[in-house]
Design a protein around this motif. Sequence first.
Motif, PDB file in Angstrom:
ATOM      1  N   THR A  75       0.848  -1.193   0.000  1.00 54.68           N
ATOM      2  CA  THR A  75       0.000   0.000   0.000  1.00 54.68           C
ATOM      3  C   THR A  75       0.879   1.237   0.000  1.00 54.68           C
TER       4      THR A  75
ATOM      5  N   THR B 194      -3.653  -6.738  -9.147  1.00 56.28           N
ATOM      6  CA  THR B 194      -4.909  -6.027  -8.902  1.00 56.28           C
ATOM      7  C   THR B 194      -4.566  -4.652  -8.346  1.00 56.28           C
TER       8      THR B 194
ATOM      9  N   ALA C  31      -6.242  -1.502  -6.033  1.00 59.94           N
ATOM     10  CA  ALA C  31      -7.264  -0.858  -5.206  1.00 59.94           C
ATOM     11  C   ALA C  31      -6.885   0.608  -5.074  1.00 59.94           C
TER      12      ALA C  31
ATOM     13  N   THR D 164      -7.902   4.469  -3.960  1.00 60.21           N
ATOM     14  CA  THR D 164      -8.754   5.399  -3.219  1.00 60.21           C
ATOM     15  C   THR D 164      -8.366   6.797  -3.661  1.00 60.21           C
TER      16      THR D 164
ATOM     17  N   GLY E 135      -9.676  -5.167  -9.200  1.00 60.29           N
ATOM     18  CA  GLY E 135      -9.332  -4.153  -8.211  1.00 60.29           C
ATOM     19  C   GLY E 135     -10.553  -3.593  -7.547  1.00 60.29           C
ATOM     20  N   ASP E 136     -10.407  -2.387  -7.040  1.00 61.06           N
ATOM     21  CA  ASP E 136     -11.495  -1.726  -6.345  1.00 61.06           C
ATOM     22  C   ASP E 136     -11.252  -0.230  -6.475  1.00 61.06           C
ATOM     23  N   THR E 137     -12.326   0.543  -6.560  1.00 58.05           N
ATOM     24  CA  THR E 137     -12.186   1.989  -6.709  1.00 58.05           C
ATOM     25  C   THR E 137     -13.100   2.665  -5.706  1.00 58.05           C
ATOM     26  N   THR E 138     -12.520   3.502  -4.854  1.00 59.60           N
ATOM     27  CA  THR E 138     -13.311   4.162  -3.815  1.00 59.60           C
ATOM     28  C   THR E 138     -12.888   5.624  -3.707  1.00 59.60           C
TER      29      THR E 138
END
Length: 320
Positions: A48, A87, A89, A91, A121-124
């Motif tokens: 991270t 992947t 992620a 933010t 992945g992820d998107t926030t």
Amino acid sequence: MALSEFDLIRRFFAEATIRRPDTALGIGDDCALLRCAAGMELAITADTMVAGVHFLPDVDPESLGHKCLAVNLSDLAAMGAEAAWFTLALTLPEADEAWLAAFARGLFSLGHRCGVQLVGGDTTRGPLAITIQAMGQVPEGQALCRSGAQPDDLIFVSGPLGTAGLGLKMRLGTIDHADPAAIAALERPEPRLALGQSLRGLASACIDISDGLAGDLAHVLAASGVGAILHYDHLPLSECVTEYIEETGDFALPLTAGDDYELCFTVPLHRRDEADMVLGKCGLRGAAIGQCETAQGLRINQRGHPLALEAPGYEHFSRA
Ligand code: ADP
Ligand code: MG
């Protein structure tokens, strides 16, 4: 009109990645489906990066994209793995298209070069932070672990140390003249994937130097149950670091500064020539810098005298 989350993922990420034949299903479903080759183990790592902790909030987004992936690929390199997938992620405080385009450019130019596919992945929304998980493959039983170093093994590093740390001092303004080599070392580290793979069957232990040589080598020594002697005068240093040390006397920089992402590995004494050859073949300015011993702990020698270090490396939760 503002970019929707799904448009953002498609435009900047799903459409930009390479596609590998061993990816059964990439971005778009609840999970990606990946095929690991027969006889291979899956190597997985995550890192991270948080704005203000791991990078300066105003960092060039293209360099940030490169570095977020590079630090993960460096972990795969340290295990002797081939890189395959990752992947992402993300933010983000806002969907800034110019920022995203530059970030994706840095991310994928390294990704394409190393043959890794983005598979999910992820998107926030929130304070800027990026987590990448990278996956690779390594032949069963051949991964380079931290725990295999033996007494008498030689200790190598794959390239100059402290250059990225010097780059950070320049970026923070503690030093006024910005040297492009130091800035590049900080912002565009190169994962040593070819070296890691060439060290399978040769290195007895391996780690990538993310938090400083002294601290990271100490992890190898602890995991292997050995100690070591390091020869300060054998450390490969870039020109700018040599000059900086001459001017300031800050000899600890190459031992304690993080972010160089070179590999530190151990090799049985009688295989020294093979290690030198592998380094040469990979075009790296690495060197043997010390030797493992049965006596526990890390001793550092400079021009025949013992050298004491105050803080061995960066540690997020230390109280110091
Ligand atoms: P879910 O709600 O099922 O977790 P999402 O709506 O978060 O799915 O994501 C939709 C698809 O887009 C998934 O395949 C996910 O892996 C992918 N995805 C989301 N964010 C990213 C990103 N930043 N980079 C790559 N893929 C992403
Ligand atoms: Mg999700």
